[in-house]
Design a protein around this motif. Structure first.
Motif, short mmCIF file in Angstrom:
data_model
loop_
_atom_site.label_atom_id
_atom_site.label_comp_id
_atom_site.label_asym_id
_atom_site.label_seq_id
_atom_site.Cartn_x
_atom_site.Cartn_y
_atom_site.Cartn_z
N UNK A 155 0.79 -1.22 0.00
CA UNK A 155 0.00 0.00 0.00
C UNK A 155 0.82 1.27 0.00
N UNK A 156 1.96 1.25 -0.67
CA UNK A 156 2.80 2.43 -0.72
C UNK A 156 3.71 2.59 0.48
N UNK A 157 3.59 1.72 1.46
CA UNK A 157 4.45 1.76 2.64
C UNK A 157 5.51 0.67 2.50
N UNK A 158 6.72 0.99 2.91
CA UNK A 158 7.83 0.07 2.72
C UNK A 158 8.66 -0.04 3.98
N UNK A 159 9.09 -1.25 4.29
CA UNK A 159 9.96 -1.48 5.44
C UNK A 159 11.37 -1.80 4.95
N UNK A 160 12.37 -1.06 5.42
CA UNK A 160 13.75 -1.37 5.04
C UNK A 160 14.19 -2.68 5.68
N UNK A 161 14.92 -3.49 4.95
CA UNK A 161 15.39 -4.76 5.49
C UNK A 161 16.68 -4.58 6.26
N UNK A 162 16.97 -5.54 7.10
CA UNK A 162 18.22 -5.53 7.87
C UNK A 162 19.41 -5.55 6.91
N UNK A 163 19.32 -6.34 5.86
CA UNK A 163 20.41 -6.45 4.88
C UNK A 163 20.70 -5.09 4.24
N UNK A 164 19.66 -4.33 3.91
CA UNK A 164 19.84 -3.01 3.30
C UNK A 164 20.57 -2.07 4.25
N UNK A 165 20.17 -2.07 5.51
CA UNK A 165 20.78 -1.17 6.48
C UNK A 165 22.26 -1.47 6.67
N UNK A 166 22.59 -2.74 6.76
CA UNK A 166 24.00 -3.11 6.93
C UNK A 166 24.80 -2.79 5.67
N UNK A 167 24.21 -3.03 4.52
CA UNK A 167 24.92 -2.79 3.26
C UNK A 167 25.19 -1.31 3.04
N UNK A 168 24.30 -0.45 3.52
CA UNK A 168 24.46 0.98 3.29
C UNK A 168 25.49 1.60 4.23
N UNK A 169 25.88 0.85 5.28
CA UNK A 169 26.96 1.34 6.14
C UNK A 169 26.70 1.45 7.62
N UNK A 170 25.56 0.99 8.08
CA UNK A 170 25.34 1.01 9.53
C UNK A 170 26.25 -0.03 10.19
N UNK A 171 26.88 0.38 11.30
CA UNK A 171 27.80 -0.53 12.00
C UNK A 171 27.05 -1.53 12.87
N UNK A 172 25.94 -1.08 13.43
CA UNK A 172 25.12 -1.92 14.31
C UNK A 172 23.66 -1.70 13.95
N UNK A 173 22.92 -2.79 13.80
CA UNK A 173 21.48 -2.73 13.56
C UNK A 173 20.79 -3.60 14.61
N UNK A 174 19.77 -3.05 15.25
CA UNK A 174 18.99 -3.84 16.21
C UNK A 174 17.56 -3.98 15.70
N UNK A 175 16.93 -5.12 16.00
CA UNK A 175 15.54 -5.33 15.58
C UNK A 175 14.91 -6.46 16.39
N UNK A 176 13.58 -6.55 16.32
CA UNK A 176 12.83 -7.54 17.09
C UNK A 176 12.78 -8.87 16.36
N UNK A 177 12.71 -9.95 17.14
CA UNK A 177 12.59 -11.28 16.56
C UNK A 177 11.16 -11.69 16.32
N UNK A 178 10.20 -11.07 17.04
CA UNK A 178 8.81 -11.54 16.99
C UNK A 178 7.89 -10.59 16.24
N UNK A 179 8.45 -9.74 15.41
CA UNK A 179 7.62 -8.86 14.59
C UNK A 179 7.69 -9.34 13.14
N UNK A 180 8.17 -8.51 12.24
CA UNK A 180 8.16 -8.88 10.83
C UNK A 180 9.04 -10.08 10.51
N UNK A 181 10.03 -10.35 11.34
CA UNK A 181 10.84 -11.54 11.13
C UNK A 181 10.01 -12.80 11.35
N UNK A 182 9.02 -12.72 12.25
CA UNK A 182 8.10 -13.82 12.44
C UNK A 182 8.55 -14.91 13.38
N UNK A 183 9.49 -14.61 14.28
CA UNK A 183 9.98 -15.62 15.21
C UNK A 183 9.53 -15.37 16.64
N UNK A 184 10.37 -15.79 17.58
CA UNK A 184 10.08 -15.63 19.00
C UNK A 184 10.53 -14.25 19.48
#
Length: 468
Positions: free
Chosen positions: A271-300
């Protein structure tokens, strides 16, 4: 009830010893520990006494009181935490436990649930190992990170990163990214607890690269970017390009950190909304990326930290890590989910992604199946229709994405929608729905095949009980 009659009723209450002796003759009460049995009997007698004092008519015979005791044991045997059917259409419903686990993830949990496991044991060397070793390689392979770490949630991950890399120093954050997540937890509060000092730059709607550059001082410890995953600022806005921010951090030898929040491991756009992926953030130059396991990743539940080995190495030695470490069951579920990404098709295998990607045709077919199953209700005056709906991703992800969906709208004859909603919610297997315009709405996006069958069965049962 007059005062003398009340006194007489109180005197007629059976003694505790008499009730205990009578309970000893009942098979359904003999199984319980004696101290607990006495406690429940005392509770029942005390409640009967209070009702008598309030003028209520109470059956105080021994059989009636022991029946009340048994009901208390039955209530105590029912777990408070239980499964529900999610008919709200909100995929990552925080109140309903966020992401349901995949078949592989559930299998992994079951395998380590009832026995011992090699949580911190290296089978190859026969020596002590690290609990994080079970997922580091998989995370690095999937995300492209040099190293990784996982703690018990993303707020803890951010706290650890800031405490480990910038305690006692300044952390620069755009004013437009000082987010508040569920439960009134705010980024400034987490940052303050880490021992770092918040330096706000820019304005609510516009922050430029020069705002960050002008704020850098000898005491700057890091630059933090917070992905506004649970809201959007639109219109007259500006944020520096992530690549430019990365180059700025490099020039000043500062770690660049991103709190990605909901975090996805596959490209997501709805619907015109986009979520950046972890891979994109790391590739663009972020040294550290944090994110949840039980949201869009779909785990615990878990807070995943991925990035440069030099920084992750420092975090692995931080004393705070032990206080926020992940448990073995969450770790097993997380590894199972990561295996879905590596070895399977995550859009099919990970329930959250599967629900988000369901087609209009599939959703309509599911709604029709439910409507057909409860069609007999129309004969009793209920109105049933298949409606176009709008679902939400939930969980602080894709906040402006309206997901077209289908569902079944039910108007329960002469009863109110609120009454039906209550009946559905208080069942042994609760069904959580939406109520709109005096209709009970069952959005089928998050409903499994068995959910559809169970929902139809319960609606038919409720109809019979309401009409009696």
């Amino acid at each position: 009830m007059d005062r003398e009659l009340t006194k007489e009723r109180l005197r007629s209450l059976p003694a505790i010893d008499r009730l205990v002796a009578a309970a000893g003759c009942k098979n359904d009460l003999q199984q319980f520990p004696y101290p607990l049995l006495v406690e429940k009997i005392r509770q029942v007698v005390d409640e009967a006494r209070q009702k008598i004092q309030q003028g209520e008519v109470v059956d105080i015979s021994v059989p009636a009181l022991l029946t009340d005791v048994l009901l208390k044991f039955e209530a105590a045997a029912k777990p408070s935490l239980r499964t529900v059917i999610n008919a709200t259409g909100v995929v990552l419903h925080t109140n309903l436990g966020r992401a349901p686990l995949s078949i592989r993830a559930k299998s992994m949990v079951e395998k380590v649930l009832t026995g011992y496991c090699n949580l911190e044991y290296n089978i190859a060397s026969g020596e002590r190992g690290s609990r994080y070793s079970h997922i580091v390689k998989r995370l690095c392979t999937i995300t492209g990170a040099e190293d990784a770490l996982v703690v018990n949630n993303n707020a803890a991950a951010v706290l650890l990163v800031l405490s480990g890399l910038a305690k006692g120093k300044e952390v620069i954050v755009s004013r437009g990214e000082l987010v508040e997540i569920g439960g009134a937890f705010r980024v400034p509060d987490v940052l303050r607890q880490s021992g770092a000092q918040l330096i706000e730059v820019g304005t609510t709607n516009k922050t430029h690269l020069y705002d960050y550059e002008q704020a850098i001082s000898l005491n700057t410890g890091a630059i933090l970017k917070v992905h506004t995953s649970n809201y959007k600022i639109v219109g007259f806005t500006a944020q520096p390009d992530s690549k430019e921010l990365s180059l700025l951090a490099r020039r000043h030898n500062l770690p660049l950190i991103e709190d990605l929040g909901s975090g996805t491991l596959v490209p997501l756009s709805f619907g015109g909304d986009r979520e950046p992926s972890v891979q994109e953030s790391l590739a663009v130059g972020f040294d550290i990326v944090t994110f949840s396991g039980d949201k869009l990743m779909g785990g615990s539940q878990g807070g995943i930290i991925a990035g440069k080995a030099e920084y992750i190495g420092r975090l692995k030695k931080h004393p705070l890590l032990r206080a926020i470490r992940i448990d073995k069951l969450s770790l097993a579920a997380l590894e199972g989910t990561l295996m879905d990404y590596q070895l399977g098709n995550p859009v099919c295998d990970v329930p959250v992604l599967n629900m988000l990607h369901r087609t209009q045709e599939e959703l309509y077919d599911r709604a029709k199946r439910l409507a057909d199953k409860i069609r007999p209700l129309a004969d009793t005056g209920w109105n049933i229709s298949i409606n176009q709906l709008v679902s939400q991703a939930g969980g602080g992800a894709l906040p402006t994405a309206a997901l077209p969906s289908y569902g079944v709208a039910v108007t329960p004859g002469r009863y109110s929608a609120a009454a039906l909603e209550t009946q559905l919610r208080v069942r042994e297997n609760p069904i959580i729905v939406r109520v709109q315009e005096e209709k009970v709405i069952f959005d089928v996006r998050c409903m499994t095949d068995s959910d559809l069958d169970e929902t139809a069965k319960i609606l038919l049962e409720i109809s019979k009980s309401m009409d009696q």
